[in-house]
Each structure stands twice: as structure tokens, then as C-alpha cells.
Design an enzyme around this catalytic site. Sequence first.
Site, short mmCIF file in Angstrom:
data_model
loop_
_atom_site.label_atom_id
_atom_site.label_comp_id
_atom_site.label_asym_id
_atom_site.label_seq_id
_atom_site.Cartn_x
_atom_site.Cartn_y
_atom_site.Cartn_z
N GLY A 56 -21.64 17.90 4.87
CA GLY A 56 -21.46 18.33 3.69
C GLY A 56 -22.85 18.43 2.86
O GLY A 56 -23.84 18.54 3.35
N SER B 130 -15.66 15.78 -9.64
CA SER B 130 -15.42 16.11 -8.10
C SER B 130 -14.03 16.05 -7.69
O SER B 130 -13.48 16.60 -6.65
CB SER B 130 -16.41 15.49 -7.19
OG SER B 130 -16.22 13.96 -7.22
N ASN C 109 -14.64 10.52 -13.69
CA ASN C 109 -14.06 11.25 -12.50
C ASN C 109 -12.67 11.49 -12.66
O ASN C 109 -12.11 12.49 -12.63
CB ASN C 109 -14.65 10.83 -11.14
CG ASN C 109 -14.94 11.97 -10.04
OD1 ASN C 109 -14.28 12.95 -10.23
ND2 ASN C 109 -15.79 11.50 -9.20
N GLU D 285 -11.43 10.88 -3.79
CA GLU D 285 -11.80 9.41 -3.57
C GLU D 285 -11.39 8.38 -4.45
O GLU D 285 -11.94 7.43 -4.74
CB GLU D 285 -13.25 9.49 -3.68
CG GLU D 285 -14.08 10.50 -2.70
CD GLU D 285 -15.29 10.41 -2.55
OE1 GLU D 285 -16.28 10.65 -3.49
OE2 GLU D 285 -16.29 9.89 -1.71
N ASN E 85 -18.58 6.62 -12.56
CA ASN E 85 -17.58 7.39 -11.91
C ASN E 85 -16.28 7.18 -12.13
O ASN E 85 -15.49 8.02 -12.46
CB ASN E 85 -17.98 7.12 -10.38
CG ASN E 85 -18.77 8.10 -9.53
OD1 ASN E 85 -19.25 9.24 -10.12
ND2 ASN E 85 -19.37 7.54 -8.32
N GLY F 257 -24.75 15.07 3.35
CA GLY F 257 -25.26 15.41 4.81
C GLY F 257 -26.29 16.39 4.93
O GLY F 257 -27.20 16.10 5.50
N LYS G 11 -23.16 2.59 -10.55
CA LYS G 11 -22.48 4.04 -10.37
C LYS G 11 -21.05 4.07 -10.30
O LYS G 11 -20.29 5.05 -11.05
CB LYS G 11 -23.16 4.65 -8.94
CG LYS G 11 -22.55 6.30 -8.92
CD LYS G 11 -23.41 7.08 -7.82
CE LYS G 11 -22.99 8.59 -8.45
NZ LYS G 11 -23.17 9.47 -7.32
N1 LIG Z 1 -22.47 16.24 -3.68
C1 LIG Z 1 -22.97 15.44 -4.45
O1 LIG Z 1 -23.85 15.69 -5.22
C2 LIG Z 1 -22.96 13.72 -4.25
C3 LIG Z 1 -23.63 12.99 -5.20
C4 LIG Z 1 -23.88 11.72 -5.00
C5 LIG Z 1 -22.83 11.09 -4.12
N2 LIG Z 1 -21.83 11.97 -3.71
C6 LIG Z 1 -21.05 11.16 -2.46
O2 LIG Z 1 -21.46 11.45 -1.25
C7 LIG Z 1 -20.36 11.50 -0.26
C8 LIG Z 1 -20.23 13.03 0.50
O3 LIG Z 1 -20.07 13.96 -0.63
P1 LIG Z 1 -20.50 15.56 -0.13
O4 LIG Z 1 -20.44 16.13 -1.67
O5 LIG Z 1 -21.43 15.67 0.71
O6 LIG Z 1 -18.89 15.86 0.22
P2 LIG Z 1 -18.51 17.33 1.01
O7 LIG Z 1 -19.52 18.21 0.70
O8 LIG Z 1 -16.91 17.41 0.84
O9 LIG Z 1 -19.01 16.88 2.50
C9 LIG Z 1 -18.20 15.93 3.36
C10 LIG Z 1 -18.25 16.35 4.78
O10 LIG Z 1 -17.82 15.51 5.59
C11 LIG Z 1 -16.96 16.14 6.56
N3 LIG Z 1 -16.08 15.10 7.28
C12 LIG Z 1 -15.10 14.71 6.70
N4 LIG Z 1 -14.27 14.01 7.74
C13 LIG Z 1 -14.96 14.07 8.85
C14 LIG Z 1 -15.07 13.74 10.06
N5 LIG Z 1 -13.79 12.73 10.51
N6 LIG Z 1 -15.76 13.86 10.95
C15 LIG Z 1 -16.81 14.67 10.69
N7 LIG Z 1 -17.07 14.97 9.37
C16 LIG Z 1 -15.97 14.83 8.61
C17 LIG Z 1 -16.49 17.18 6.01
O11 LIG Z 1 -15.99 18.00 6.83
P3 LIG Z 1 -15.02 19.10 6.65
O12 LIG Z 1 -15.58 20.34 5.69
O13 LIG Z 1 -14.48 19.62 7.89
O14 LIG Z 1 -13.88 18.39 5.69
C18 LIG Z 1 -17.49 17.72 4.97
O15 LIG Z 1 -18.48 18.55 5.63
C19 LIG Z 1 -19.09 11.23 -1.16
O16 LIG Z 1 -18.90 10.13 -1.24
C20 LIG Z 1 -19.55 11.82 -2.60
O17 LIG Z 1 -18.69 11.17 -3.71
C21 LIG Z 1 -22.01 13.26 -3.51
#
Ligand SMILES: NC(=O)c1ccc[n+]([C@@H]2O[C@H](COP(=O)([O-])OP(=O)(O)OC[C@H]3O[C@@H](n4cnc5c(N)ncnc54)[C@H](OP(=O)(O)O)[C@@H]3O)[C@@H](O)[C@H]2O)c1
Length: 318
Positions: free
Chosen positions: A9, A269, A202, A281, A198, A12, A194
Site C-alpha cells: 500500500g 483515514s 481520527n 484501525e 490519532n 509499503g 502518535k
Molecule cells: N499512508 C500514510 O500516510 C501513513 C502514515 C503513517 C502511518 N500509516 C500507517 O501505516 C499502515 C499502512 O497504511 P497504508 O496507508 O500503507 O495503508 P494502505 O495503503 O491501505 O495499504 C495497506 C496494504 O496492505 C495490504 N494488505 C492488507 N492485508 C493484507 C494481507 N493479508 N496480505 C498482504 N497484503 C495485505 C493491502 O492490500 P489490499 O489493497 O489488497 O487490501 C494494502 O495494499 C497503517 O497502519 C497506517 O495507519 C500510514
Amino acid sequence: MRFAIWGMGAVGIGLASTLARAEERLLLLGRDPETHEAIARHGLRRTGLFGERLVPPDQLRLETHPTALVDDPPDWLLVCTKAFATESIAQALAPLAPALGARTRLLLCQNGWGNEEPFRPFWPESQLFHARVITGFRRPRPHEVEITAHASPIALGSIFGQDIRSLEAVAARLAAGGLPAQTTREMRGVLWGKMLYNCALNPLGALAGRRYGELTEDATTRTLVDEVIREIFRVLEAAQIPVEWSSAEAYLETFHADLIPPTAAHESSMLQDLHAGRPTEIEALCGAVERLGQAFGAETPIVSALATLVRQAERRQP
Ligand SMILES: NC(=O)c1ccc[n+]([C@@H]2O[C@H](COP(=O)([O-])OP(=O)(O)OC[C@H]3O[C@@H](n4cnc5c(N)ncnc54)[C@H](OP(=O)(O)O)[C@@H]3O)[C@@H](O)[C@H]2O)c1
């Protein structure tokens, strides 16, 4: 030093594009075929703050199943899914632990408190670390991320007080890829720093459908936000978890003066998750505060009310 990333995501792909380098292939584990196809074709692209970074497809190995980890165990496995997926990640990892355990260290990069719990029965504390990310990643296309905000370096540490020298190399590698990062010996407090932000914004942002600045401008929602922060401080005091601020009032001063203004336009989010029909979450945020409060005899009426309302909103989804 080789890395694998679980969860393709925003975070990642943001971290993968930062850590990848020509000398070794980085393993990406994800389940979405469209993402696989886009990355296999274009590689990764990171834009926004800290400039552009491109990773060609031949520096990446794309897999759907975690057994791919066992062929050539990585030094670091970064879990970058949302917190609600952690349990299923742990279940899939458990049978592989004997083959990976000696070499691979886990780095949990999610928001929330308690993400390590499902791993603890089979993964040693000495190899289980956390990252606190307050960089904003947006994913406009499956293989692309934009860094939209960066409040402070990525913090890496152990909530178990373990030796964190191995994390120095991870911090250096992130920094070499353009993302400031540093290790900390205060990981619990840093994660709760954090959590405060949040949990205060949130869930309420999702329930009210308001941006963070709007929540603190309105007198009623501002009172709720401030009370959530006070409740969490009472829980932390009861649980004897120290944070950077000496009191709720000291945190509130920083919160309103320094943290809200640059993120006033930020949308929750959880609101996005509810709109998309995804789980939120909430359990790793307010749910974790509730459970810690119960364990240490600190009441959390407002945090619990927010958690209940978000759970109900999740159930209303189609
Ligand atoms: N985005 C930000 O700016 C940010 C900043 C700080 C912290 N965070 C935190 O970082 C974490 C990730 O956030 P994100 O924004 O990257 O979320 P995201 O964009 O929704 O990405 C999560 C990814 O995990 C995948 N996934 C879920 N279950 C899975 C599984 N069982 N096996 C393999 N892949 C799986 C999802 O795939 P699918 O699409 O197939 O569901 C998606 O690609 C969260 O805890 C968020 O609160 C995010």
C-alpha cells in the site's frame, strides 16, 4: 542487508522505493494483481517531498505468498499493512517462523498499539521492532507514492527494551534513500505520542466527517478532542508509560499550537476507510486505549464512546 516488505500500500511502496538498491532484490509481498502488474511493468516511483526516486522492476521480486520468504530469508521483514490485517499476517507467518527466526527481524510499521501481540507467541522479542511513521504517503497509482507531509524522522526502536543496534543500519539505509530516520530508546513513549494525536482526531474526524482543523475550531468537538487526550494521559499514568510531555495540558499546548496548524486540512483515514467499505484501525487506536485502561483501572468513557460509534459505523457498511 536484504529487506522484504509485506503490504504493497502507500507506506509499503513508500518504504520499498526508499530501501531498494541495485545490488540486491527487494521482496514485495502483496495480494492485489493490479498492483503486481503495474510494478512488474513500471517498477516503483516515489515523488513529492525529498524528490523523485525510481526503482526499476529488476531490483524487485514480487510474490503473493509468504513462503517466498523462506527461499532466501531477508534480514528485515517490514509489516506495512493496516493494523486490522496484523492478525492474519501473523497467522500466515507463524508456520514459517522456524525457517526465518534465526535470521529475520520483524519491523512493524503500522499505526496503533498492540500490533506486536499476534507475533509474540512465536517470534522472539529480541527480533521484534517497531517503526513510528509520521510521514504522509499518498498512492495515486498502484506503483507510485507521493510523500505529502513529513513531521519528523521515522523513529525505530524496541518496546521491549531490547538491543537496538541492528536498527542503526536500517535508519542509515532509509536516510540514504532520502527519508530521514533515527533510532530511539523510548519507543513506547514515541508510539503513544502518535496514538494521542490519532485517537483524538481520527475517529472523531470519521464520525463527524470533518477535517482536523474543523474539529478543533468547533467548540464542542474541540472539547471532545481535549478530553480524549486527558483520558489517554490518565491511562498512561496508570500504566506507567512515560511520554515526551509531562502532562495532558503540556501536550494540549503543543497539539493546538504546533501539531494542528500544519495538518488542519487533513482528512481522517478512518473516514476514507468507512467510505471505501473497509474496516478501520479503531481497535488498534481507541480499542487499545480502552483495553489498557481496563487493565490498569483507568476509566475511558469518551474514548470508549468513540470506539463504539466507529464499530457501529463499520457494521453499517454495505
Ligand atoms: N499512508 C500514510 O500516510 C501513513 C502514515 C503513517 C502511518 N500509516 C500507517 O501505516 C499502515 C499502512 O497504511 P497504508 O496507508 O500503507 O495503508 P494502505 O495503503 O491501505 O495499504 C495497506 C496494504 O496492505 C495490504 N494488505 C492488507 N492485508 C493484507 C494481507 N493479508 N496480505 C498482504 N497484503 C495485505 C493491502 O492490500 P489490499 O489493497 O489488497 O487490501 C494494502 O495494499 C497503517 O497502519 C497506517 O495507519 C500510514
